[in-house]
Design a protein around this motif. Structure first.
Motif, PDB file in Angstrom:
ATOM      1  N   MET A  16      40.368  24.192  43.102  1.00  0.00           N
ATOM      2  CA  MET A  16      39.762  24.698  41.881  1.00  0.00           C
ATOM      3  C   MET A  16      40.794  25.544  41.108  1.00  0.00           C
ATOM      4  SD  MET A  16      36.266  26.871  41.276  1.00  0.00           S
ATOM      5  CE  MET A  16      36.357  27.510  42.895  1.00  0.00           C
ATOM      6  N   THR A  17      40.846  25.350  39.775  1.00  0.00           N
ATOM      7  CA  THR A  17      41.811  26.121  38.977  1.00  0.00           C
ATOM      8  C   THR A  17      41.354  27.565  38.876  1.00  0.00           C
ATOM      9  OG1 THR A  17      42.236  24.134  37.723  1.00  0.00           O
ATOM     10  CG2 THR A  17      43.018  26.196  36.772  1.00  0.00           C
ATOM     11  N   TYR A  18      42.297  28.455  38.980  1.00  0.00           N
ATOM     12  CA  TYR A  18      42.010  29.893  38.930  1.00  0.00           C
ATOM     13  C   TYR A  18      42.034  30.353  37.474  1.00  0.00           C
ATOM     14  CZ  TYR A  18      43.109  34.911  39.783  1.00  0.00           C
ATOM     15  OH  TYR A  18      43.136  36.274  39.792  1.00  0.00           O
ATOM     16  N   GLN A  19      40.937  30.904  37.004  1.00  0.00           N
ATOM     17  CA  GLN A  19      40.905  31.442  35.640  1.00  0.00           C
ATOM     18  C   GLN A  19      41.446  32.867  35.696  1.00  0.00           C
ATOM     19  OE1 GLN A  19      40.069  29.666  32.983  1.00  0.00           O
ATOM     20  NE2 GLN A  19      39.542  27.904  34.273  1.00  0.00           N
ATOM     21  N   LEU A  20      42.623  33.085  35.102  1.00  0.00           N
ATOM     22  CA  LEU A  20      43.256  34.402  35.195  1.00  0.00           C
ATOM     23  C   LEU A  20      42.423  35.460  34.468  1.00  0.00           C
ATOM     24  CD1 LEU A  20      47.037  33.714  34.414  1.00  0.00           C
ATOM     25  CD2 LEU A  20      46.028  34.260  36.623  1.00  0.00           C
ATOM     26  N   PRO A  21      42.032  36.540  35.146  1.00  0.00           N
ATOM     27  CA  PRO A  21      41.415  37.648  34.412  1.00  0.00           C
ATOM     28  C   PRO A  21      42.496  38.385  33.630  1.00  0.00           C
ATOM     29  CG  PRO A  21      41.668  38.217  36.722  1.00  0.00           C
ATOM     30  CD  PRO A  21      42.161  36.810  36.573  1.00  0.00           C
ATOM     31  N   LYS A  22      42.113  39.248  32.695  1.00  0.00           N
ATOM     32  CA  LYS A  22      43.125  40.001  31.935  1.00  0.00           C
ATOM     33  C   LYS A  22      43.901  40.932  32.855  1.00  0.00           C
ATOM     34  CE  LYS A  22      42.719  40.452  27.028  1.00  0.00           C
ATOM     35  NZ  LYS A  22      42.644  39.025  26.894  1.00  0.00           N
ATOM     36  N   VAL A  23      43.177  41.581  33.772  1.00  0.00           N
ATOM     37  CA  VAL A  23      43.815  42.499  34.724  1.00  0.00           C
ATOM     38  C   VAL A  23      43.336  42.131  36.121  1.00  0.00           C
ATOM     39  CG1 VAL A  23      44.007  44.918  35.452  1.00  0.00           C
ATOM     40  CG2 VAL A  23      43.849  44.354  33.026  1.00  0.00           C
ATOM     41  N   TRP A  24      44.260  41.960  37.014  1.00  0.00           N
ATOM     42  CA  TRP A  24      43.921  41.557  38.380  1.00  0.00           C
ATOM     43  C   TRP A  24      43.208  42.694  39.115  1.00  0.00           C
ATOM     44  CZ3 TRP A  24      45.158  43.298  43.324  1.00  0.00           C
ATOM     45  CH2 TRP A  24      44.861  42.415  44.377  1.00  0.00           C
ATOM     46  N   THR A  25      42.187  42.357  39.874  1.00  0.00           N
ATOM     47  CA  THR A  25      41.574  43.324  40.799  1.00  0.00           C
ATOM     48  C   THR A  25      41.498  42.665  42.169  1.00  0.00           C
ATOM     49  OG1 THR A  25      39.391  42.533  40.153  1.00  0.00           O
ATOM     50  CG2 THR A  25      40.171  44.580  39.105  1.00  0.00           C
ATOM     51  N   ASN A  26      41.420  43.488  43.202  1.00  0.00           N
ATOM     52  CA  ASN A  26      41.424  42.966  44.569  1.00  0.00           C
ATOM     53  C   ASN A  26      40.030  42.491  44.961  1.00  0.00           C
ATOM     54  OD1 ASN A  26      41.961  42.332  47.178  1.00  0.00           O
ATOM     55  ND2 ASN A  26      42.206  44.445  47.885  1.00  0.00           N
ATOM     56  N   THR A  27      39.885  41.178  45.063  1.00  0.00           N
ATOM     57  CA  THR A  27      38.582  40.626  45.435  1.00  0.00           C
ATOM     58  C   THR A  27      38.587  40.108  46.868  1.00  0.00           C
ATOM     59  OG1 THR A  27      39.306  38.577  44.415  1.00  0.00           O
ATOM     60  CG2 THR A  27      37.853  39.981  43.119  1.00  0.00           C
ATOM     61  N   ASN A  28      39.707  40.339  47.585  1.00  0.00           N
ATOM     62  CA  ASN A  28      39.869  39.886  48.958  1.00  0.00           C
ATOM     63  C   ASN A  28      39.856  38.365  49.050  1.00  0.00           C
ATOM     64  OD1 ASN A  28      39.925  39.320  51.635  1.00  0.00           O
ATOM     65  ND2 ASN A  28      38.513  40.952  52.234  1.00  0.00           N
ATOM     66  N   ALA A  29      41.056  37.815  49.031  1.00  0.00           N
ATOM     67  CA  ALA A  29      41.209  36.356  49.011  1.00  0.00           C
ATOM     68  C   ALA A  29      40.889  35.698  50.350  1.00  0.00           C
ATOM     69  CB  ALA A  29      42.638  36.024  48.605  1.00  0.00           C
ATOM     70  N   GLY A  30      40.646  36.471  51.381  1.00  0.00           N
ATOM     71  CA  GLY A  30      40.386  35.893  52.696  1.00  0.00           C
ATOM     72  C   GLY A  30      41.689  35.560  53.393  1.00  0.00           C
ATOM     73  N   GLY A  31      41.604  34.773  54.461  1.00  0.00           N
ATOM     74  CA  GLY A  31      42.818  34.427  55.207  1.00  0.00           C
ATOM     75  C   GLY A  31      43.049  35.390  56.347  1.00  0.00           C
ATOM     76  N   GLU A  32      44.031  35.002  57.159  1.00  0.00           N
ATOM     77  CA  GLU A  32      44.267  35.660  58.450  1.00  0.00           C
ATOM     78  C   GLU A  32      44.490  37.172  58.373  1.00  0.00           C
ATOM     79  OE1 GLU A  32      44.248  33.712  61.158  1.00  0.00           O
ATOM     80  OE2 GLU A  32      45.055  35.037  62.715  1.00  0.00           O
TER      81      GLU A  32
END
Ligand SMILES: N[C@@H](CCC(=O)N[C@@H](CS)C(=O)NCC(=O)O)C(=O)O
Length: 268
Positions: free
Chosen positions: A1-17
């Motif tokens: 799925m394409t990531y829609q860039l927000p204006k300012v990044w916030t930490n949403t916890n991408a998951g992973g190890e």
């Protein structure tokens, strides 16, 4: 799925190890002093590729008869030990390995800086007549391995889903680096010439273990490691060194690992 860039990044916890320990801020999260043993050299580390560089180096120095006795203390990065106040005082970057030399009151962080510090302290494994070439490859390793670990290894093994674009991108770069080492080792017994140096000690835990299949499960086949025979022969030769066999067991949470190493620890 394409990531829609927000204006300012916030930490949403991408998951992973490693999602539970990754955060966008630096500094200590809790107060915790580090233990200190009786030797001049106090190592705070874990047997990851970067950690192994230093325990192999110390074991090599000991096997040369040099007085490099050390206390190795386990820093469990999955439990967040690297964010304790005592550790952060030694490495503000909160990554293992970190070394304290109580004889000079020096803190040393970054595995390459630690290898250089120990080589100079003990005048070993950094031949004066080939110093620049050894430093070339030591710095090459420090700059290149994040493409393997943070790039290839992350997306091949740890990311929550297998994504073709980053896997292709980092596999390409990892294979280019393997080919570079293989070409170099066609002409030389060790990475910088005829002798084993801190450049080999830095490079083996990443590239040697990668082609031996000890770093990311199945990655040696995925990367067609057999296509790099000179690199493979060098990796096998170094794996046979007794100091290497000892060094990879220190601060290891795996079977056969020695959690901590102090004066009387028998590693043979
Ligand atoms: N460039 C550093 C990298 C050290 C590093 O990435 N250490 C990892 C383990 S291999 C770590 O401590 N990770 C903990 C974290 O990111 O919180 C070095 O070579 O010393």
């Amino acid at each position: 799925m394409t990531y829609q860039l927000p204006k300012v990044w916030t930490n949403t916890n991408a998951g992973g190890e490693f999602a539970n320990i990754n955060k966008p801020t630096a500094g200590a999260t809790h107060t915790k002093d580090l233990p200190i043993g009786s030797h001049d050299l106090q190592l705070y580390s874990l047997a990851t590729p970067n950690g192994i560089k230093v325990t192999v180096m110390l074991e090599e120095l000991l096997s040369l008869g040099l007085a490099a006795q050390y206390d190795a203390w386990l820093i469990d990065i999955r439990a967040g030990d690297q964010f304790g106040s005592g550790f952060v005082a030694i490495n503000p970057n909160s990554k293992i390995p970190a070394l304290l030399d109580t004889s000079t009151n020096s803190r040393v962080f970054e595995s390459g800086a630690i290898l250089l510090y120990l080589a100079e302290k003990f005048d070993a494994l950094l031949p004066a007549n080939n110093r620049t070439e050894v430093l070339n490859w030591l710095f090459w390793q420090m700059a290149s391995a994040p493409y393997v670990g943070g790039g290839f290894g992350h997306f091949y093994l740890y990311a929550p889903e297998k994504l073709k674009y980053p896997i292709d991108r980092f596999t390409m770069e990892t294979k280019r680096q393997l080919d570079l080492l293989n070409q170099t080792l066609t002409k030389r017994a060790f990475v910088t010439g005829d002798t084993y140096t801190i450049a080999d000690i830095a490079i083996w835990p990443w590239y040697g273990r990668l082609v031996l299949g000890d770093l990311y499960q199945g990655a040696n086949e995925f990367l067609a490691a057999k296509d790099y025979p000179h690199l493979m022969a060098w990796a096998e030769k170094i794996a046979q060194r007794s100091a290497v066999k000892r060094g990879i067991r220190v601060n290891s949470l795996k079977d056969g690992g020695i959690l901590e190493r102090h004066q009387d620890t028998d590693l043979d």
